[in-house]
Scaffold this motif. Structure first.
Motif, PDB file in Angstrom:
ATOM      1  N   ARG A 282       0.821  -1.209   0.000  1.00 58.30           N
ATOM      2  CA  ARG A 282       0.000   0.000   0.000  1.00 58.30           C
ATOM      3  C   ARG A 282       0.859   1.264   0.000  1.00 58.30           C
ATOM      4  NH1 ARG A 282      -4.401  -2.344   4.392  1.00 58.30           N
ATOM      5  NH2 ARG A 282      -5.693  -3.460   2.852  1.00 58.30           N
ATOM      6  N   THR A 283       2.078   1.172   0.497  1.00 56.51           N
ATOM      7  CA  THR A 283       2.990   2.318   0.487  1.00 56.51           C
ATOM      8  C   THR A 283       3.523   2.596  -0.901  1.00 56.51           C
ATOM      9  OG1 THR A 283       3.665   1.945   2.797  1.00 56.51           O
ATOM     10  CG2 THR A 283       5.183   3.201   1.403  1.00 56.51           C
ATOM     11  N   ILE A 284       3.865   1.542  -1.624  1.00 55.42           N
ATOM     12  CA  ILE A 284       4.515   1.734  -2.922  1.00 55.42           C
ATOM     13  C   ILE A 284       3.531   1.785  -4.089  1.00 55.42           C
ATOM     14  CG2 ILE A 284       4.916  -0.727  -3.445  1.00 55.42           C
ATOM     15  CD1 ILE A 284       7.733   0.133  -4.417  1.00 55.42           C
ATOM     16  N   SER A 285       2.363   1.209  -3.920  1.00 57.32           N
ATOM     17  CA  SER A 285       1.426   1.109  -5.045  1.00 57.32           C
ATOM     18  C   SER A 285       0.981   2.456  -5.621  1.00 57.32           C
ATOM     19  CB  SER A 285       0.201   0.272  -4.645  1.00 57.32           C
ATOM     20  OG  SER A 285      -0.471   0.833  -3.535  1.00 57.32           O
ATOM     21  N   PRO A 286       0.810   3.538  -4.825  1.00 52.91           N
ATOM     22  CA  PRO A 286       0.401   4.815  -5.438  1.00 52.91           C
ATOM     23  C   PRO A 286       1.437   5.396  -6.398  1.00 52.91           C
ATOM     24  CG  PRO A 286      -0.035   4.832  -3.068  1.00 52.91           C
ATOM     25  CD  PRO A 286       0.799   3.638  -3.347  1.00 52.91           C
ATOM     26  N   MET A 287       2.666   4.900  -6.350  1.00 49.77           N
ATOM     27  CA  MET A 287       3.727   5.427  -7.218  1.00 49.77           C
ATOM     28  C   MET A 287       3.791   4.695  -8.558  1.00 49.77           C
ATOM     29  SD  MET A 287       6.847   5.546  -4.431  1.00 49.77           S
ATOM     30  CE  MET A 287       6.526   5.759  -2.678  1.00 49.77           C
ATOM     31  N   LEU A 288       2.989   3.643  -8.730  1.00 53.88           N
ATOM     32  CA  LEU A 288       3.137   2.762  -9.889  1.00 53.88           C
ATOM     33  C   LEU A 288       1.948   2.827 -10.830  1.00 53.88           C
ATOM     34  CD1 LEU A 288       4.517  -0.383  -7.992  1.00 53.88           C
ATOM     35  CD2 LEU A 288       5.849   1.333  -9.250  1.00 53.88           C
ATOM     36  N   ASP A 289       2.226   2.605 -12.110  1.00 55.21           N
ATOM     37  CA  ASP A 289       1.160   2.452 -13.097  1.00 55.21           C
ATOM     38  C   ASP A 289       0.656   1.012 -13.064  1.00 55.21           C
ATOM     39  OD1 ASP A 289       1.636   5.072 -13.814  1.00 55.21           O
ATOM     40  OD2 ASP A 289       3.013   4.530 -15.453  1.00 55.21           O
ATOM     41  N   GLU A 290      -0.437   0.760 -13.765  1.00 57.59           N
ATOM     42  CA  GLU A 290      -1.108  -0.534 -13.681  1.00 57.59           C
ATOM     43  C   GLU A 290      -0.195  -1.727 -14.005  1.00 57.59           C
ATOM     44  OE1 GLU A 290      -4.061  -3.154 -12.678  1.00 57.59           O
ATOM     45  OE2 GLU A 290      -3.937  -0.995 -12.325  1.00 57.59           O
ATOM     46  N   LEU A 293       2.042  -2.219 -11.131  1.00 59.38           N
ATOM     47  CA  LEU A 293       1.237  -2.520  -9.945  1.00 59.38           C
ATOM     48  C   LEU A 293       0.941  -4.015  -9.877  1.00 59.38           C
ATOM     49  CD1 LEU A 293      -0.037  -0.939  -7.612  1.00 59.38           C
ATOM     50  CD2 LEU A 293      -2.150  -0.801  -8.963  1.00 59.38           C
ATOM     51  N   ILE A 294       0.636  -4.599 -11.013  1.00 61.18           N
ATOM     52  CA  ILE A 294       0.376  -6.047 -11.072  1.00 61.18           C
ATOM     53  C   ILE A 294       1.642  -6.818 -10.700  1.00 61.18           C
ATOM     54  CG2 ILE A 294      -0.192  -7.960 -12.617  1.00 61.18           C
ATOM     55  CD1 ILE A 294      -1.958  -5.970 -14.185  1.00 61.18           C
ATOM     56  N   GLU A 295       2.771  -6.357 -11.244  1.00 59.64           N
ATOM     57  CA  GLU A 295       4.030  -7.053 -10.973  1.00 59.64           C
ATOM     58  C   GLU A 295       4.435  -6.955  -9.510  1.00 59.64           C
ATOM     59  OE1 GLU A 295       7.364  -7.207 -13.705  1.00 59.64           O
ATOM     60  OE2 GLU A 295       6.276  -5.823 -15.016  1.00 59.64           O
ATOM     61  N   VAL A 296       4.304  -5.774  -8.920  1.00 56.75           N
ATOM     62  CA  VAL A 296       4.760  -5.613  -7.545  1.00 56.75           C
ATOM     63  C   VAL A 296       3.879  -6.413  -6.587  1.00 56.75           C
ATOM     64  CG1 VAL A 296       3.424  -3.571  -6.766  1.00 56.75           C
ATOM     65  CG2 VAL A 296       5.778  -3.911  -5.984  1.00 56.75           C
ATOM     66  N   ARG A 297       2.591  -6.536  -6.901  1.00 55.91           N
ATOM     67  CA  ARG A 297       1.700  -7.350  -6.063  1.00 55.91           C
ATOM     68  C   ARG A 297       2.167  -8.807  -6.077  1.00 55.91           C
ATOM     69  NH1 ARG A 297      -3.071  -6.856  -8.782  1.00 55.91           N
ATOM     70  NH2 ARG A 297      -3.348  -4.772  -7.863  1.00 55.91           N
ATOM     71  N   ARG A 298       2.511  -9.288  -7.275  1.00 52.48           N
ATOM     72  CA  ARG A 298       2.954 -10.681  -7.404  1.00 52.48           C
ATOM     73  C   ARG A 298       4.316 -10.898  -6.748  1.00 52.48           C
ATOM     74  NH1 ARG A 298       6.568 -12.688 -10.666  1.00 52.48           N
ATOM     75  NH2 ARG A 298       6.575 -10.825 -12.015  1.00 52.48           N
ATOM     76  N   THR A 299       5.266  -9.999  -7.004  1.00 58.96           N
ATOM     77  CA  THR A 299       6.617 -10.243  -6.521  1.00 58.96           C
ATOM     78  C   THR A 299       6.744 -10.078  -5.000  1.00 58.96           C
ATOM     79  OG1 THR A 299       7.214  -7.944  -7.075  1.00 58.96           O
ATOM     80  CG2 THR A 299       7.719  -9.657  -8.703  1.00 58.96           C
TER      81      THR A 299
END
Length: 310
Positions: A282-290, A293-299
């Motif tokens: 939740r901290t890093i997700s506002p900085m990312l595009d879709e 965002l999908i990749e960071v959730r998985r990794t």
């Protein structure tokens, strides 16, 4: 040149490290007081470099002839540290381990990542020597008929032994990752009391901002991650060099931030639980595009082995 806070501080400043003054004061005082030292602290605070610099200053002050650097491993036994018999064309000969090699050559021993070793198994007879007593080894050096004895300064040598003296100025400087501080409980009290523990802390927040002022902005954005782990400046400087280079490939800011996060910061967050990992996302997700965002959730889930509560 003397071994003092002034000379060590000068070496640290020349190397570009940002080590708090009280850390250097503690290190010098511990060595002056006759103790071996274990430097603890977060990754990237300069523990290893500080240990090398202290040994170099000691050499210039003629406290030693240099230093022997090594990195601890889980495989260490007394064969690697003290020594043992090794086959040769002349039969079995004693091969000195790194501790004995350092003593014979008058060098300080600098051990990186001491927490990787099985402490009590690896130190063997050195326990006795570090406590100020002689230790007779079950080995003989080539051409000698007496067993090797490690004898501290000022201690009478055991009779009929091949003596290797331990100078009063001889020191071990080791480093240990603070994330592995639970391993301190695996160290016997006998070993812990032979060392002074000095914490190499991270500098103040303004130091990070100053160091990153000329780097790509995505690395400054990732300073938020220090709320999850106390990461030192070296981690951010490594990430900054990568980000500056990768930015020349004309990638999007979102992609650059994700790659920098994944390559340099996510591995440092090992051990996070589901709640902490969710907060990280939740901290890093506002900085990312879709796509990122999908990749960071998985990794985050895969690398940390967690289940995100989203």
């Amino acid at each position: 040149m003397s071994f003092s806070t002034v000379t060590v501080s000068a070496a640290v400043e020349k190397a570009g490290l940002r080590i708090p003054a009280q850390v250097i004061d503690q290190l010098v005082a511990s060595i002056d007081a006759g103790k071996h030292v274990i430097l603890t602290g977060p990754p990237g605070t300069g523990k290893t470099t500080l240990s090398f610099l202290a040994a170099e200053v000691a050499q210039q002050a003629m406290l030693c002839t240099g230093f022997l650097p090594t990195t601890a491993t889980t495989e260490w036994t007394t064969f690697e540290t003290i020594g043992g018999f090794q086959p040769s064309s002349e039969g079995l000969l004693f091969r000195p381990g790194m501790f004995v090699e350092a003593l014979e050559s008058g060098r300080w021993l600098v051990i990186d990542e001491l927490n990787r070793s099985n402490f009590d198994r690896a130190f063997g007879q050195l326990f006795t020597v570090l406590s100020g007593q002689s230790a007779v080894l079950p080995f003989k050096r080539a051409g000698r008929s007496e067993p090797v004895a490690l004898v501290p300064a000022g201690v009478e040598a055991p009779p009929e032994t091949d003596v290797i003296r331990v100078p009063a100025s001889w020191r071990i400087i080791a480093t240990m990752n603070v994330f592995d501080k639970n391993l301190l409980f695996e160290m016997s009290y006998a070993l812990m009391r032979r060392f002074a523990f000095v914490e190499v802390t991270s500098p103040d927040a303004h130091v990070f901002e100053e160091l990153l002022s000329s780097s790509h902005g995505v690395v400054s954005d990732l300073l938020l991650l220090r709320r999850f782990r106390d990461l030192g400046p070296a981690v951010y400087l490594d990430a900054a060099r990568f980000a500056d280079r990768r930015a020349r490939d004309d990638v999007s800011r979102s992609r650059l931030l994700y790659e920098t996060f994944y390559s340099y910061f996510l591995p440092q967050l090992e051990g996070a639980d589901d709640y902490e990992a969710t907060s990280l996302y939740r901290t890093i997700s506002p900085m990312l595009d879709e796509p990122e965002l999908i990749e960071v959730r998985r990794t985050i889930a895969d690398v940390l082995g967690v289940e995100l509560a989203l």
